[in-house]
Design an enzyme around this catalytic site. Structure first.
Site, PDB file in Angstrom:
ATOM      1  CG  HIS A 138      35.034   4.426  21.388  1.00 51.23           C
ATOM      2  ND1 HIS A 138      33.754   4.855  21.143  1.00 51.23           N
ATOM      3  CD2 HIS A 138      35.750   5.541  21.657  1.00 51.23           C
ATOM      4  CE1 HIS A 138      33.703   6.179  21.286  1.00 51.23           C
ATOM      5  NE2 HIS A 138      34.903   6.610  21.600  1.00 51.23           N
ATOM      6  CG  ASN A 198      38.672  12.869  19.804  1.00 52.46           C
ATOM      7  OD1 ASN A 198      39.266  11.797  19.741  1.00 52.46           O
ATOM      8  ND2 ASN A 198      37.974  13.224  20.851  1.00 52.46           N
ATOM      9  CG  HIS A 212      39.594   8.898  23.020  1.00 48.97           C
ATOM     10  ND1 HIS A 212      39.270   9.767  21.995  1.00 48.97           N
ATOM     11  CD2 HIS A 212      38.427   8.345  23.420  1.00 48.97           C
ATOM     12  CE1 HIS A 212      37.953   9.758  21.809  1.00 48.97           C
ATOM     13  NE2 HIS A 212      37.418   8.900  22.658  1.00 48.97           N
ATOM     14  CG  ASP A 225      34.493   6.803  25.171  1.00 43.83           C
ATOM     15  OD1 ASP A 225      35.503   7.234  24.568  1.00 43.83           O
ATOM     16  OD2 ASP A 225      33.551   7.530  25.518  1.00 43.83           O
ATOM     17  CG  HIS A 285      30.146  11.630  20.248  1.00 41.75           C
ATOM     18  ND1 HIS A 285      30.931  11.497  21.364  1.00 41.75           N
ATOM     19  CD2 HIS A 285      29.239  12.588  20.549  1.00 41.75           C
ATOM     20  CE1 HIS A 285      30.513  12.342  22.304  1.00 41.75           C
ATOM     21  NE2 HIS A 285      29.488  13.020  21.827  1.00 41.75           N
TER      22      HIS A 285
END
Ligand SMILES: [Zn+2]
Length: 462
Positions: free
Chosen positions: A62, A96, A64, A332, A181
Site C-alpha cells: 500500500h 489514485n 502512493h 499507506d 479503502h
C-alpha cells in the site's frame, strides 16, 4: 553478476518455516542455497550479516508513488529510494493518481517507467471505477491483461453496493483481489479526525469509526455473495477487527491490513505531544531515551485517512495483528508537498509518509513488546502479501528471485525527515528514537541500498 554470499545472520523465511543461523548464497540474481557454512565461488562478494536478521525482501502493498501527474509530491525514483532505505524490495502502488490508473495504457506507462527508474520492484494496481469516480466500472479485464495485481479505488470508496458487487464478480472472474479503502461517505461527510472526545475538545469535525465498520461489514457480505477476495485496507477501528475476525472464522474470503501509525498513535496526538505522552503514549515514552519528541496541537502530520483513533481502537488493532485477524502490515505511504500540509488542519490533505519508519515501528510495537514473533511479523511483510496478490515473491526458496532484506532488530537510531529519501517530509515520527533498522536491501541479487556498505564487504578467495 548479481551474485553475493550473505554470512553469519539469522535467516528467517516464514514461507519455508525456516528460522536458523545460516548463510544465503545468491547466484545471478536468484537464491542458490540457504544453509550453514556455505562457500562462495571465487570472486563473489561476501556480505557479513553477523548479528542481523536475513529475510525475504519485504513487500509493502500500500504505497502512493504519485505517478503519473503528482510528481511534486513523489515520483517513482524517490518513492522507491525511500522503500529501499526502509528495507522494502517490492512496493504496490495505488491508482489514485492524476489521471487515475484506470486503463491499460497508464498501467503500461507506469510499469515501463518503474522498470527504468524504480530502485525496487513496483507492482501496479488498477482502479475499480473509471477515474475513481465510483460511477462506472473500469475495464477490469484489460487492466488484468496489462499486468495489475489488484483493483482498488484507494483514497475513495465505491458507495454503490450494486456496482461494488459487479466489480467483485469481474475481479473473481479475472482472479484479481479487490482492495478497498473502507469509508461510508454519508457517515463520514467532511470529518477530519476521529469522532470522539478529542474532536469535540479541539472543535474539529469527526470521522466516526462506524464510517469504516459499515463498509467492512458490506465487504464481508459481498465476499460471501460473490466469492471474490476482498482485502480491507488500513484498518483503524475496533469494530472492523471484530467483524473481520468473525467472518474469517466462517471462511469468508476477506482479509485486512494495518499501518504502524494506527497501532502506535492515537487521536490524542492531534491535541499535541503533551496530551499524547501524558496518557496514550506512556508506554512508548520509555523508548524515547533522548527526551520526548514534541509537536503542537493541530499538527497536520497527524492527519490521515482513516484517522488516528482512540486508545481502545489502537489496542484492538494490536490484538487483531497478534491473533492473525490482520494478516498484512503496510505503510499507506502517502506523500504530500510541505506547502500542502502547512495549512490549517481542516484544509490539509490526508496522508503521511511511512516507508522508512514502518519496519522499526512494527518491531518496536509488535516484536519488542512480545505481542508477536519475528517470524509472524516477517510473514505479514512477505509471504502474506505475496499470497494475496499472487506475487512470485516473499520467499528464500532456492530458485526464487534474490530479493532479500537484512535488518538489525536492536539498532537504535533517530528518524529525521531531512534525511529521508522521500520528497515528502510529512511524518509524525520525525525526531523519534526508533529501535530496529534495515541495514541492506537486495533486489534480484543487487544491493540497492546498504548502511555503511563497504565495511561489510569482502571478496571470496579461491
Ligand atoms: Zn486509503
Amino acid at each position: 553478476m548479481n551474485s553475493l554470499l550473505l554470512t553469519g545472520g539469522r535467516v528467517i523465511d516464514p514461507a519455508n518455516k525456516f528460522d536458523s543461523s545460516a548463510d544465503v548464497l545468491i547466484i545471478d540474481g536468484k537464491i542458490s542455497a540457504v544453509g550453514k557454512n556455505l562457500s562462495a565461488p571465487k570472486g563473489i562478494e561476501i556480505f557479513d550479516s553477523g548479528g542481523k536478521i536475513i529475510c525475504p525482501g519485504l513487500i509493502d502493498l500500500h504505497v502512493h508513488l504519485r505517478e503519473p501527474g503528482q510528481t511534486a509530491k513523489e515520483n517513482l525514483a524517490t518513492g522507491t529510494a525511500a522503500a529501499a532505505r526502509g528495507g522494502f524490495t517490492s512496493v504496490v502502488c495505488m491508482p489514485n493518481t492524476s489521471p487515475a490508473i484506470d486503463n491499460s495504457g497508464t498501467v503500461a506507462l507506469i510499469r515501463e517507467r518503474a522498470a527504468r527508474e524504480g530502485g525496487v520492484n513496483v507492482f501496479v494496481t488498477g482502479a475499480i471505477t473509471k477515474n475513481i469516480a465510483g460511477e462506472e466500472l473500469a475495464p477490469i479485464g484489460s487492466l488484468k491483461k496489462a499486468g495489475v495485481v489488484a483493483i482498488t479505488d484507494d483514497g475513495h470508496c465505491v458507495q454503490n453496493n450494486e456496482l461494488m458487487r459487479r466489480a467483485c464478480e469481474y475481479a473473481k472472474m479475472f482472479d484479481l483481489p479487490v482492495m478497498d479503502h473502507c469509508q461510508d461517505y454519508s457517515l463520514v461527510t467532511d470529518g477530519v479526525m476521529h469522532e470522539g472526545y478529542w474532536s469535540t475538545a479541539l472543535g474539529l469535525r469527526g470521522w466516526p469509526s462506524a464510517g469504516e465498520e459499515m463498509i467492512v461489514a458490506r465487504n464481508i457480505l459481498l465476499a460471501e455473495l460473490t466469492g471474490a477476495k476482498i482485502h480491507c485496507q488500513h484498518l483503524s477501528a475496533a469494530g472492523s477487527v471484530a467483524h473481520l475476525r468473525e467472518a474469517k472464522k466462517r471462511g469468508v474470503t476477506i482479509s485486512g491490513e494495518a499501518c504502524p501509525h494506527h497501532f502506535v498513535l492515537t487521536d490524542a496526538a492531534v491535541a499535541g505531544s503533551e496530551k499524547f505522552w501524558a496518557n496514550d503514549g506512556k508506554i512508548l515514552a520509555n523508548s524515547q531515551t533522548d527526551g520526548l519528541p514534541s509537536w503542537p496541537a493541530y499538527d497536520t502530520n497527524f492527519k490521515m485517512n482513516p484517522p488516528l483513533r482512540s486508545a481502545k481502537d489502537r489496542e484492538a488493532i494490536l490484538e487483531g495483528v497478534a491473533d492473525g485477524t490482520i494478516d498484512i502490515l503496510c505503510s499507506d505511504h502517502a506523500p504530500h508537498c510541505d506547502y500542502e500540509k502547512e495549512v490549517e488542519f481542516d484544509y490539509a490533505p490526508f496522508g503521511i509518509t511511512g516507508l522508512e519508519t514502518e519496519l522499526s515501528l512494527s518491531l518496536m510495537q509488535l516484536v519488542h513488546t512480545k505481542r508477536i514473533s519475528f517470524v509472524d511479523m516477517i510473514a505479514k511483510f512477505t509471504v502474506n502479501p505475496a499470497r494475496l496478490l499472487n506475487l512470485n515473491k516473499g520467499t528464500l526458496s532456492v530458485g526464487a528471485d534474490a530479493d532479500v532484506t537484512v535488518f538489525d532488530p536492536n539498532c537504535e537510531w533517530i528518524f529525521r525527515t531531512e534525511d529521508s529519501a522521500s520528497k515528502s517530509k510529512s511524518s509524525p515520527f520525525s525526531g523519534w528514537q526508533l529501535k530496529g533498522k534495515a541495514t541492506a536491501t537486495i533486489v534480484s541479487g543487487k544491493i540497492v541500498w546498504a548502511e555503511n556498505q563497504k565495511p561489510h564487504m569482502a571478496l571470496a578467495a579461491a
